[in-house]
Structures are given as structure tokens and as C-alpha cells.
Design an enzyme around this catalytic site. Structure first.
Site, PDB file in Angstrom:
ATOM      1  N   ASP A  10       0.990  -0.778   0.269  1.00  0.00           N
ATOM      2  CA  ASP A  10       0.270  -0.621   0.103  1.00  0.00           C
ATOM      3  C   ASP A  10       1.124   1.193   0.348  1.00  0.00           C
ATOM      4  OD1 ASP A  10      -2.326   1.385   0.101  1.00  0.00           O
ATOM      5  OD2 ASP A  10      -1.574   1.466   2.555  1.00  0.00           O
ATOM      6  N   LEU A  11       0.260   2.088  -0.367  1.00  0.00           N
ATOM      7  CA  LEU A  11       0.832   3.595  -0.165  1.00  0.00           C
ATOM      8  C   LEU A  11       1.203   4.193   0.636  1.00  0.00           C
ATOM      9  CD1 LEU A  11       3.260   5.892  -2.433  1.00  0.00           C
ATOM     10  CD2 LEU A  11       1.439   6.444  -2.740  1.00  0.00           C
ATOM     11  N   ASP A  12      -0.242   5.310   0.745  1.00  0.00           N
ATOM     12  CA  ASP A  12      -0.166   5.709   1.844  1.00  0.00           C
ATOM     13  C   ASP A  12      -0.562   4.958   3.325  1.00  0.00           C
ATOM     14  OD1 ASP A  12      -0.808   8.891   0.338  1.00  0.00           O
ATOM     15  OD2 ASP A  12      -2.735   7.412  -0.050  1.00  0.00           O
ATOM     16  N   THR A  18       1.971  10.280   3.628  1.00  0.00           N
ATOM     17  CA  THR A  18       0.864  11.275   3.134  1.00  0.00           C
ATOM     18  C   THR A  18      -1.244  11.119   3.492  1.00  0.00           C
ATOM     19  OG1 THR A  18       0.167   9.127   1.332  1.00  0.00           O
ATOM     20  CG2 THR A  18       1.224  11.385   0.590  1.00  0.00           C
ATOM     21  N   LYS A  46      -8.546   6.485   6.530  1.00  0.00           N
ATOM     22  CA  LYS A  46      -7.561   5.717   6.624  1.00  0.00           C
ATOM     23  C   LYS A  46      -8.024   4.242   4.827  1.00  0.00           C
ATOM     24  CE  LYS A  46      -3.945   7.471   9.116  1.00  0.00           C
ATOM     25  NZ  LYS A  46      -2.976   6.777  10.255  1.00  0.00           N
ATOM     26  N   ALA A 116      -5.635   2.757  -3.331  1.00  0.00           N
ATOM     27  CA  ALA A 116      -6.713   3.135  -3.453  1.00  0.00           C
ATOM     28  C   ALA A 116      -6.438   4.633  -4.179  1.00  0.00           C
ATOM     29  CB  ALA A 116      -7.439   3.866  -2.688  1.00  0.00           C
TER      30      ALA A 116
HETATM   31  C1  BG6 Z   1      -5.789   5.762   0.106  1.00  0.00           C
HETATM   32  C2  BG6 Z   1      -5.351   6.168   1.427  1.00  0.00           C
HETATM   33  O1  BG6 Z   1      -4.108   5.439  -0.205  1.00  0.00           O
HETATM   34  O2  BG6 Z   1      -6.567   6.345  -1.062  1.00  0.00           O
HETATM   35  C3  BG6 Z   1      -7.393   7.407   1.442  1.00  0.00           C
HETATM   36  O3  BG6 Z   1      -5.619   6.078   2.322  1.00  0.00           O
HETATM   37  C4  BG6 Z   1      -7.736   8.186   0.438  1.00  0.00           C
HETATM   38  O4  BG6 Z   1      -6.809   8.397   2.346  1.00  0.00           O
HETATM   39  C5  BG6 Z   1      -7.356   7.369  -0.974  1.00  0.00           C
HETATM   40  O5  BG6 Z   1      -8.734   8.841   0.097  1.00  0.00           O
HETATM   41  C6  BG6 Z   1      -7.240   7.776  -2.169  1.00  0.00           C
HETATM   42  O6  BG6 Z   1      -6.603   9.012  -2.767  1.00  0.00           O
HETATM   43  P1  BG6 Z   1      -6.965   9.818  -3.807  1.00  0.00           P
HETATM   44  O7  BG6 Z   1      -4.769  10.097  -3.962  1.00  0.00           O
HETATM   45  O8  BG6 Z   1      -6.909   9.141  -4.822  1.00  0.00           O
HETATM   46  O9  BG6 Z   1      -7.422  10.871  -3.261  1.00  0.00           O
HETATM   47 MG    MG Z   2      -2.876   3.013   3.801  1.00  0.00          MG
END
Ligand code: BG6
Ligand code: MG
Length: 221
Positions: A10-12, A18, A46, A116
Site C-alpha cells: 500500500d502507499l499512504d 501522505t 485511511k 486506492a
Molecule cells: C488511500 C488513502 O491510499 O487513497 C485515502 O489512504 C485516500 O486516505 C485514497 O482517500 C484515495 O486517494 P486519492 O489520492 O485518489 O484522493
Molecule cells: Mg494506507
């Protein structure tokens, strides 16, 4: 022999923090709409997609909006968020993340990003780690949000690795559920108290090593 053939990250909250930028941008939106929400509420966002996050926030503020209005609000939040991530630097890669992904690659384990976020490619480029992932599956490539397993199954498919030989690294409950729904092993990044679905929980990728990965592989039937 290591039965783990691919690591999907996963990234965030796993590779970069972020979450704080998402929080600031959503908070600004809520404030402009006349209400506020806490950092504790933010935990519930999250791993949740942009539109699903907006739905939750509007619910907390007791507001109802049309689909068209929601599109405008989500775009506004994203504009602020994009302004913040545009200033990100390689120093914002979380401790141990770069080193662990590099060590996976060095030992022949395939790597994928499974996020996501629709801003994944921008973030990876800003922090200088795009080259560390063999495959990037993000919010632009999937239609079903976590806990649906689509994002991770697509990653495994593009890597040509069976789901059972993949391990997912996730900080969100919805993400761990997605990994389990995909039939994959799951490492939780955070606290064992909340991440109960995980096969192993560590506080960060700086706590991962090849021994832990080999031990995890032994769980594969
Ligand atoms: C997820 C985050 O990785 O990405 C969420 O944990 C975020 O908080 C979701 O809403 C979507 O991200 P983005 O950058 O497409 O708005
Ligand atoms: Mg995450």
C-alpha cells in the site's frame, strides 16, 4: 527457500506518510462547509477511496449533497492535496521503506504497489522511488475499493505470481481485509491492537527483514 514470491505495498501510511496531507485537505474542506472533524475521525478515512471519504465527512457534518456537488467538492479537495504533494521530497519516504523494497528486489522477490490513490504515480515520482516497483496498481486502474481484493489480485496477475505466494503490506483495516479476501498473506503496519486481521504486525517497514519474510512464507500451506 522463500515461498514468498511477491510483495505488494500500500502507499499512504506504508511507503509515505501522505495521510497528514489528506487530513489537512479534508479538514479545510469541512471547515469551509462550516464544520470540523477530529484526528480520530480521520483514522476512519485511511485506505478509503476519495468519494467514500467525502461521503463519510459529509455525514459527520450532517450535510447532504447531490452527485454533481460532490464531484465539485472532491475535485476541490484533490486540488489542495495535489498542491501539497507537489512539494514532497525523497526525505518523506517512511523509515526503512526504500531499503526493504530494495532488499526484496535484490533477493528476486517481485514488487508491486497496490493503492486506492489516483495520485500514486505523482507521489512515487516526487519521492524518487517509481523504479522500485515492477507493477503499479492504483485508483485509476480499479473499480472496486478495498476491502474488495481487486487491487491486489490485479497486482498479482500483472506480476504473474499466484495470490497465495503474495504478501501485502497495509496500514488500513480495509486494506488488510482486501489482502485476506485476495487469499494473500498480510503484514499490518501499525498497532497489533487494531490490525487484528494481519498475519504479522510491525510498526513500520524499518522493522521488516528477510528472516521475517521467510518465516511468513512458512505459513503458506
Ligand atoms: C488511500 C488513502 O491510499 O487513497 C485515502 O489512504 C485516500 O486516505 C485514497 O482517500 C484515495 O486517494 P486519492 O489520492 O485518489 O484522493
Ligand atoms: Mg494506507
Amino acid at each position: 527457500m522463500n515461498l514468498i514470491q511477491a510483495c505488494i505495498f500500500d502507499l499512504d501510511g506504508v511507503i509515505v506518510d501522505t495521510a497528514v496531507y489528506h487530513y489537512q485537505a479534508w479538514k479545510r474542506l469541512a471547515n469551509e462547509l462550516g464544520f470540523d472533524f477530529t484526528e480520530e475521525d480521520n483514522e476512519k478515512l485511511k485506505g478509503v477511496s476519495r468519494m467514500a471519504s467525502l461521503d463519510l465527512i459529509l455525514q459527520w457534518g450532517g450535510l447532504t449533497k447531490t452527485h454533481a456537488e460532490k464531484e465539485v467538492l472532491a475535485t476541490l479537495k484533490n486540488t489542495w492535496y495535489v498542491d501539497m504533494i507537489a512539494k514532497m521530497t525523497p526525505a518523506e519516504v517512511l523509515p526503512g521503506a526504500r531499503e526493504f523494497v530494495e532488499s526484496c528486489k535484490a533477493s528476486g522477490i517481485k514488487t508491486a504497489l497496490g493503492s486506492a490513490s489516483k495520485n500514486s504515480e505523482t507521489i512515487l515520482a516526487k519521492v524518487g522511488i517509481s523504479h522500485l516497483f515492477d507493477v503499479v496498481i492504483d485508483g485509476n486502474k480499479v473499480s472496486k475499493p478495498k476491502p474488495d481484493p481487486e487491487v491486489f489480485l490485479k497486482g498479482a496477475e500483472e506480476l504473474h505470481i499466484a495470490a497465495r505466494n503474495c504478501v501485502v503490506f497495509e496500514d488500513a483495516i480495509a486494506g488488510l481485509e482486501a489482502a485476506k479476501n485476495a487469499g494473500m498473506l498480510a503484514v499490518g503496519i501499525g498497532s497489533p491492537k487494531t490490525l487484528i486481521q494481519a498475519d504479522l504486525v510491525v510498526s513500520g517497514l524499518d522493522q521488516m527483514d528477510s528472516k521475517k519474510l521467510i518465516d511468513l512464507g512458512l505459513l503458506i500451506q
